[in-house]
Design a protein around this motif. Structure first.
Motif, mmCIF file in Angstrom:
data_model
loop_
_atom_site.group_PDB
_atom_site.id
_atom_site.type_symbol
_atom_site.label_atom_id
_atom_site.label_comp_id
_atom_site.label_asym_id
_atom_site.label_seq_id
_atom_site.Cartn_x
_atom_site.Cartn_y
_atom_site.Cartn_z
ATOM 1 N N LEU A 170 11.900 8.151 -1.220
ATOM 2 C CA LEU A 170 12.060 9.528 -0.760
ATOM 3 C C LEU A 170 12.349 9.587 0.735
ATOM 4 O O LEU A 170 12.943 10.535 1.223
ATOM 5 N N GLY A 171 11.931 8.563 1.438
ATOM 6 C CA GLY A 171 12.173 8.479 2.882
ATOM 7 C C GLY A 171 11.563 7.216 3.414
ATOM 8 O O GLY A 171 10.551 6.732 2.898
ATOM 9 N N ASP A 205 16.746 -2.274 0.001
ATOM 10 C CA ASP A 205 16.304 -2.049 1.379
ATOM 11 C C ASP A 205 15.930 -0.567 1.478
ATOM 12 O O ASP A 205 16.792 0.312 1.455
ATOM 13 N N ALA A 206 14.633 -0.278 1.568
ATOM 14 C CA ALA A 206 14.158 1.113 1.489
ATOM 15 C C ALA A 206 14.762 1.982 2.582
ATOM 16 O O ALA A 206 15.187 3.109 2.329
ATOM 17 N N TYR A 207 14.813 1.464 3.799
ATOM 18 C CA TYR A 207 15.383 2.257 4.882
ATOM 19 C C TYR A 207 16.860 2.504 4.641
ATOM 20 O O TYR A 207 17.363 3.610 4.903
ATOM 21 N N MET A 267 3.505 8.005 -3.316
ATOM 22 C CA MET A 267 2.659 6.998 -2.680
ATOM 23 C C MET A 267 3.360 6.502 -1.428
ATOM 24 O O MET A 267 4.584 6.551 -1.309
ATOM 25 N N ARG A 268 2.564 5.998 -0.491
ATOM 26 C CA ARG A 268 3.099 5.529 0.785
ATOM 27 C C ARG A 268 2.810 4.036 0.938
ATOM 28 O O ARG A 268 1.659 3.604 0.835
ATOM 29 N N VAL A 269 3.866 3.275 1.167
ATOM 30 C CA VAL A 269 3.749 1.835 1.384
ATOM 31 C C VAL A 269 4.290 1.535 2.778
ATOM 32 O O VAL A 269 5.314 2.092 3.188
ATOM 33 N N ALA A 270 3.610 0.655 3.511
ATOM 34 C CA ALA A 270 3.990 0.381 4.892
ATOM 35 C C ALA A 270 3.916 -1.107 5.177
ATOM 36 O O ALA A 270 3.308 -1.884 4.434
ATOM 37 N N ALA A 276 7.300 3.856 4.007
ATOM 38 C CA ALA A 276 8.170 4.435 2.979
ATOM 39 C C ALA A 276 7.376 5.346 2.060
ATOM 40 O O ALA A 276 6.254 5.000 1.654
ATOM 41 N N GLU A 277 7.958 6.482 1.762
ATOM 42 C CA GLU A 277 7.404 7.392 0.762
ATOM 43 C C GLU A 277 8.109 7.082 -0.553
ATOM 44 O O GLU A 277 9.331 7.187 -0.652
ATOM 45 N N LEU A 278 7.334 6.673 -1.566
ATOM 46 C CA LEU A 278 7.904 6.227 -2.825
ATOM 47 C C LEU A 278 7.387 7.061 -3.992
ATOM 48 O O LEU A 278 6.296 7.620 -3.929
ATOM 49 N N ALA A 279 8.183 7.130 -5.038
ATOM 50 C CA ALA A 279 7.772 7.795 -6.269
ATOM 51 C C ALA A 279 8.353 7.037 -7.454
ATOM 52 O O ALA A 279 9.443 6.454 -7.350
ATOM 53 N N ALA A 280 7.619 7.027 -8.546
ATOM 54 C CA ALA A 280 8.142 6.402 -9.753
ATOM 55 C C ALA A 280 9.400 7.146 -10.192
ATOM 56 O O ALA A 280 9.453 8.383 -10.154
ATOM 57 N N THR A 281 10.418 6.422 -10.578
ATOM 58 C CA THR A 281 11.661 7.043 -11.009
ATOM 59 C C THR A 281 11.404 8.005 -12.155
ATOM 60 O O THR A 281 10.729 7.671 -13.127
ATOM 61 N N GLY A 282 11.895 9.224 -12.003
ATOM 62 C CA GLY A 282 11.732 10.231 -13.028
ATOM 63 C C GLY A 282 10.458 11.032 -12.935
ATOM 64 O O GLY A 282 10.231 11.940 -13.737
ATOM 65 N N SER A 283 9.625 10.721 -11.941
ATOM 66 C CA SER A 283 8.357 11.466 -11.815
ATOM 67 C C SER A 283 8.594 12.791 -11.098
ATOM 68 O O SER A 283 9.602 13.018 -10.464
#
Length: 230
Positions: A200-201, A166-168, A1-4, A223-230
């Motif tokens: 992820l980035g 801090d995602a970045y 998923m992408r959060v901005a 930010a490109e995010l993913a659930a941990t372990g997915s």
């Protein structure tokens, strides 16, 4: 998923350029700062969101913050709070949307901190308390997107980065500078993510430079995010 997250400067600049930048983000969830808050503010926010293929999930007039979401995102809950008012300073608020995307629940807060250091510190702590309360209620991972109005070595930023990631800083893409859009030399806009998410980035958006400069005085953070372990 992408959060901005993106400070849109009250739509005072080129709205067509702004729409193109937001569309290029391909965000599932977008935290907006300096959303319209005066005449026809609801309609103007709705028009901006819809033009970029999104919809408004949370946000009140005071504080000028909002959360937009993509059609595939399910909104479970929304709330808006005015933060402590300081005499002589702008009224600040926090918009929180609890959403579900790809089977993951997020409690996402949009925040715009003040130019005054004391107000920034107070509002950061206040917003975090409200966000953590909403996240716990719905079993969601907390996320904050905002214009922090200070850089990563300053107290409010350090507080947020101490409670969340801090995602970045965890997965940087590009130089991370967000202000000004024309001559980006400071990183004052950020995404902070809670445990249970892998970053992820995190960086800017692949949009035309002329659009980024024309749209507003800030650059977005995605930010490109993913659930941990997915």
């Amino acid at each position: 998923m992408r959060v901005a997250t993106y400070n849109v400067r009250g739509l005072k600049d080129s709205v067509p350029a702004l729409v193109r930048v937001i569309t290029a983000m391909r965000a599932d969830v977008l935290c907006v700062q300096e959303a319209p808050r005066l005449l026809y503010w609801r309609a103007r926010r709705r028009s901006l969101a819809e033009a970029a293929g999104l919809r408004t999930a949370a946000g009140g007039r005071l504080g000028g913050v909002a959360v937009f979401v993509a059609p595939r995102v399910r909104v479970l809950h929304a709330e808006h709070h005015v933060l402590k008012i300081f005499l002589g300073l702008e009224i600040r608020g926090v918009a929180i949307a609890v959403v579900e995307c790809d089977g993951t629940r997020l409690a996402v807060a949009s925040l715009h901190l003040d130019l005054d250091a004391g107000a920034r510190a107070r509002h950061a702590a206040e917003a975090m308390t409200l966000l953590e309360r909403a996240a716990a209620r719905f079993g969601a991972v907390p996320v904050i997107g905002g214009d922090i109005n200070e850089q990563s070595d300053a107290p409010a930023w350090r507080y947020l980065a101490g409670r969340l990631h801090d995602a970045y800083g965890h997965a940087p893409v590009g130089d991370g500078m967000t202000f000004t859009a024309r001559e980006p030399r400071k990183r004052i806009d950020a995404l902070f993510t809670g445990p249970g998410l892998d970053v992820l980035g995190c960086g800017g958006v692949a949009a035309a430079r002329e659009d980024l400069v024309a749209a507003t005085d800030h650059l977005p953070v995605v930010a490109e995010l993913a659930a941990t372990g997915s």
